[in-house]
Write a protein that holds these residues in place. Sequence first.
Motif, PDB file in Angstrom:
ATOM      1  N   MET A 190      28.899  24.245  51.453  1.00 13.36           N
ATOM      2  CA  MET A 190      29.806  24.857  50.558  1.00 13.36           C
ATOM      3  C   MET A 190      29.399  26.357  50.388  1.00 13.36           C
ATOM      4  O   MET A 190      30.591  26.969  50.271  1.00 13.36           O
ATOM      5  N   LYS A 191      28.391  26.584  50.414  1.00 16.69           N
ATOM      6  CA  LYS A 191      28.124  28.166  50.551  1.00 16.69           C
ATOM      7  C   LYS A 191      28.993  28.914  51.437  1.00 16.69           C
ATOM      8  O   LYS A 191      29.583  30.021  50.960  1.00 16.69           O
ATOM      9  N   TYR A 192      29.108  28.499  52.596  1.00 21.55           N
ATOM     10  CA  TYR A 192      29.593  29.062  53.668  1.00 21.55           C
ATOM     11  C   TYR A 192      31.149  29.362  53.502  1.00 21.55           C
ATOM     12  O   TYR A 192      31.954  30.046  54.090  1.00 21.55           O
ATOM     13  N   VAL A 193      31.862  28.215  52.707  1.00 24.24           N
ATOM     14  CA  VAL A 193      33.167  28.275  52.407  1.00 24.24           C
ATOM     15  C   VAL A 193      33.476  29.452  51.711  1.00 24.24           C
ATOM     16  O   VAL A 193      34.607  30.115  51.868  1.00 24.24           O
ATOM     17  N   GLY A 194      32.867  30.079  50.835  1.00 27.74           N
ATOM     18  CA  GLY A 194      33.101  31.170  50.098  1.00 27.74           C
ATOM     19  C   GLY A 194      33.084  32.366  50.807  1.00 27.74           C
ATOM     20  O   GLY A 194      33.736  33.333  50.747  1.00 27.74           O
ATOM     21  N   TYR A 195      31.878  32.290  51.874  1.00 29.90           N
ATOM     22  CA  TYR A 195      31.821  33.561  52.608  1.00 29.90           C
ATOM     23  C   TYR A 195      33.043  33.754  53.553  1.00 29.90           C
ATOM     24  O   TYR A 195      33.637  34.536  53.795  1.00 29.90           O
ATOM     25  N   ILE A 196      33.441  32.485  53.966  1.00 31.33           N
ATOM     26  CA  ILE A 196      34.624  32.562  54.937  1.00 31.33           C
ATOM     27  C   ILE A 196      35.931  32.902  54.315  1.00 31.33           C
ATOM     28  O   ILE A 196      36.661  33.638  54.631  1.00 31.33           O
ATOM     29  N   THR A 197      36.007  32.513  53.107  1.00 32.55           N
ATOM     30  CA  THR A 197      37.390  32.837  52.238  1.00 32.55           C
ATOM     31  C   THR A 197      37.053  34.165  51.720  1.00 32.55           C
ATOM     32  O   THR A 197      38.256  35.066  52.053  1.00 32.55           O
ATOM     33  N   THR A 198      36.112  34.737  51.558  1.00 32.38           N
ATOM     34  CA  THR A 198      36.167  36.314  51.226  1.00 32.38           C
ATOM     35  C   THR A 198      36.209  36.979  52.501  1.00 32.38           C
ATOM     36  O   THR A 198      37.048  38.171  52.459  1.00 32.38           O
ATOM     37  N   PHE A 199      35.856  36.566  53.707  1.00 33.06           N
ATOM     38  CA  PHE A 199      35.740  37.546  54.725  1.00 33.06           C
ATOM     39  C   PHE A 199      37.346  37.483  55.216  1.00 33.06           C
ATOM     40  O   PHE A 199      38.150  38.206  55.677  1.00 33.06           O
ATOM     41  N   VAL A 200      38.001  36.243  55.165  1.00 30.18           N
ATOM     42  CA  VAL A 200      39.526  36.074  55.359  1.00 30.18           C
ATOM     43  C   VAL A 200      40.519  36.739  54.553  1.00 30.18           C
ATOM     44  O   VAL A 200      41.419  37.539  54.960  1.00 30.18           O
ATOM     45  N   ALA A 201      39.812  36.909  53.267  1.00 30.81           N
ATOM     46  CA  ALA A 201      40.768  37.645  52.086  1.00 30.81           C
ATOM     47  C   ALA A 201      40.605  39.245  52.549  1.00 30.81           C
ATOM     48  O   ALA A 201      41.592  40.156  52.527  1.00 30.81           O
ATOM     49  N   ALA A 202      39.568  39.611  52.905  1.00 30.36           N
ATOM     50  CA  ALA A 202      39.082  40.980  53.322  1.00 30.36           C
ATOM     51  C   ALA A 202      39.963  41.493  54.474  1.00 30.36           C
ATOM     52  O   ALA A 202      40.439  42.505  54.683  1.00 30.36           O
ATOM     53  N   VAL A 203      39.922  40.576  55.567  1.00 26.82           N
ATOM     54  CA  VAL A 203      40.866  40.799  56.662  1.00 26.82           C
ATOM     55  C   VAL A 203      42.314  40.935  56.242  1.00 26.82           C
ATOM     56  O   VAL A 203      42.942  41.834  56.908  1.00 26.82           O
ATOM     57  N   ALA A 204      42.717  40.242  55.616  1.00 27.59           N
ATOM     58  CA  ALA A 204      44.244  40.113  55.288  1.00 27.59           C
ATOM     59  C   ALA A 204      44.453  41.578  54.463  1.00 27.59           C
ATOM     60  O   ALA A 204      45.627  41.996  54.805  1.00 27.59           O
ATOM     61  N   ALA A 205      43.766  41.661  53.368  1.00 31.07           N
ATOM     62  CA  ALA A 205      43.987  43.012  52.932  1.00 31.07           C
ATOM     63  C   ALA A 205      43.927  44.158  54.044  1.00 31.07           C
ATOM     64  O   ALA A 205      44.501  44.922  53.662  1.00 31.07           O
ATOM     65  N   ALA A 206      42.989  44.121  54.727  1.00 36.17           N
ATOM     66  CA  ALA A 206      42.794  45.400  55.589  1.00 36.17           C
ATOM     67  C   ALA A 206      44.069  45.493  56.498  1.00 36.17           C
ATOM     68  O   ALA A 206      44.593  46.456  56.778  1.00 36.17           O
ATOM     69  N   VAL A 207      44.291  44.153  57.092  1.00 34.57           N
ATOM     70  CA  VAL A 207      45.804  44.186  57.805  1.00 34.57           C
ATOM     71  C   VAL A 207      47.034  44.772  57.165  1.00 34.57           C
ATOM     72  O   VAL A 207      47.822  45.427  57.408  1.00 34.57           O
ATOM     73  N   GLY A 208      47.087  44.197  55.870  1.00 33.32           N
ATOM     74  CA  GLY A 208      48.166  44.600  55.013  1.00 33.32           C
ATOM     75  C   GLY A 208      48.422  46.088  54.764  1.00 33.32           C
ATOM     76  O   GLY A 208      49.241  46.599  54.975  1.00 33.32           O
ATOM     77  N   LEU A 209      47.242  46.896  54.421  1.00 31.13           N
ATOM     78  CA  LEU A 209      47.042  48.211  54.371  1.00 31.13           C
ATOM     79  C   LEU A 209      47.418  48.963  55.576  1.00 31.13           C
ATOM     80  O   LEU A 209      48.149  49.861  55.513  1.00 31.13           O
ATOM     81  N   SER A 210      46.996  48.489  56.534  1.00 32.24           N
ATOM     82  CA  SER A 210      47.134  49.141  58.047  1.00 32.24           C
ATOM     83  C   SER A 210      48.727  49.036  58.259  1.00 32.24           C
ATOM     84  O   SER A 210      49.394  50.048  58.703  1.00 32.24           O
ATOM     85  N   VAL A 211      49.322  47.910  58.046  1.00 35.52           N
ATOM     86  CA  VAL A 211      50.781  47.743  58.302  1.00 35.52           C
ATOM     87  C   VAL A 211      51.530  48.611  57.173  1.00 35.52           C
ATOM     88  O   VAL A 211      52.557  49.369  57.578  1.00 35.52           O
ATOM     89  N   PHE A 212      51.273  48.610  56.008  1.00 31.83           N
ATOM     90  CA  PHE A 212      51.597  49.734  55.128  1.00 31.83           C
ATOM     91  C   PHE A 212      51.710  50.888  55.409  1.00 31.83           C
ATOM     92  O   PHE A 212      52.684  51.884  55.436  1.00 31.83           O
ATOM     93  N   SER A 213      50.432  51.548  56.026  1.00 31.19           N
ATOM     94  CA  SER A 213      50.306  52.854  56.055  1.00 31.19           C
ATOM     95  C   SER A 213      51.040  53.107  57.321  1.00 31.19           C
ATOM     96  O   SER A 213      51.468  54.364  57.692  1.00 31.19           O
ATOM     97  N   MET A 214      51.129  52.240  58.490  1.00 29.70           N
ATOM     98  CA  MET A 214      51.899  52.457  59.597  1.00 29.70           C
ATOM     99  C   MET A 214      53.329  52.966  59.398  1.00 29.70           C
ATOM    100  O   MET A 214      54.128  53.981  59.974  1.00 29.70           O
ATOM    101  N   GLY A 215      53.914  51.954  58.342  1.00 28.52           N
ATOM    102  CA  GLY A 215      55.210  52.127  57.835  1.00 28.52           C
ATOM    103  C   GLY A 215      55.517  53.589  57.189  1.00 28.52           C
ATOM    104  O   GLY A 215      56.529  54.138  57.674  1.00 28.52           O
TER     105      GLY A 215
END
Length: 132
Positions: free
Chosen positions: A1-26
Amino acid sequence: MKYVGYITTFVAAVAAAVGLSVFSMGVMAEQQEQPKKSVDQGSVCVATSDEQALGCPEGGIFLARLVVNESDLQNPLLLENRVLNTMALFCDTNFEIQHTRTGVLCVLTHERVGTPAEDANAIEAESVEDDT
């Protein structure tokens, strides 16, 4: 169960980074699409005083020559201060500014200068205040 939190946090951080990258490129793409102002490269207006600088055509290439005097050699910060003041007053910051310790080359603007300086030699004047 502990790993689910880590994976969720990692996925959220990657999604935020991709979103910021797309925004800055625009944003960068929008800035690049703006047409650049054309600058007449055929002549350079050279000035050694504020009065001469005000006589130069706005939007043209401008060279401010700073005369090095004895106090500049004793305290190089005075000369750097004069270079910075010249850039702040006369250079259009939408274009590249080239500078050395003895001069500034840029595109001239008169937007930040209200009236001619009282001292016609303000560019080359010493900016030393008396300590007495």
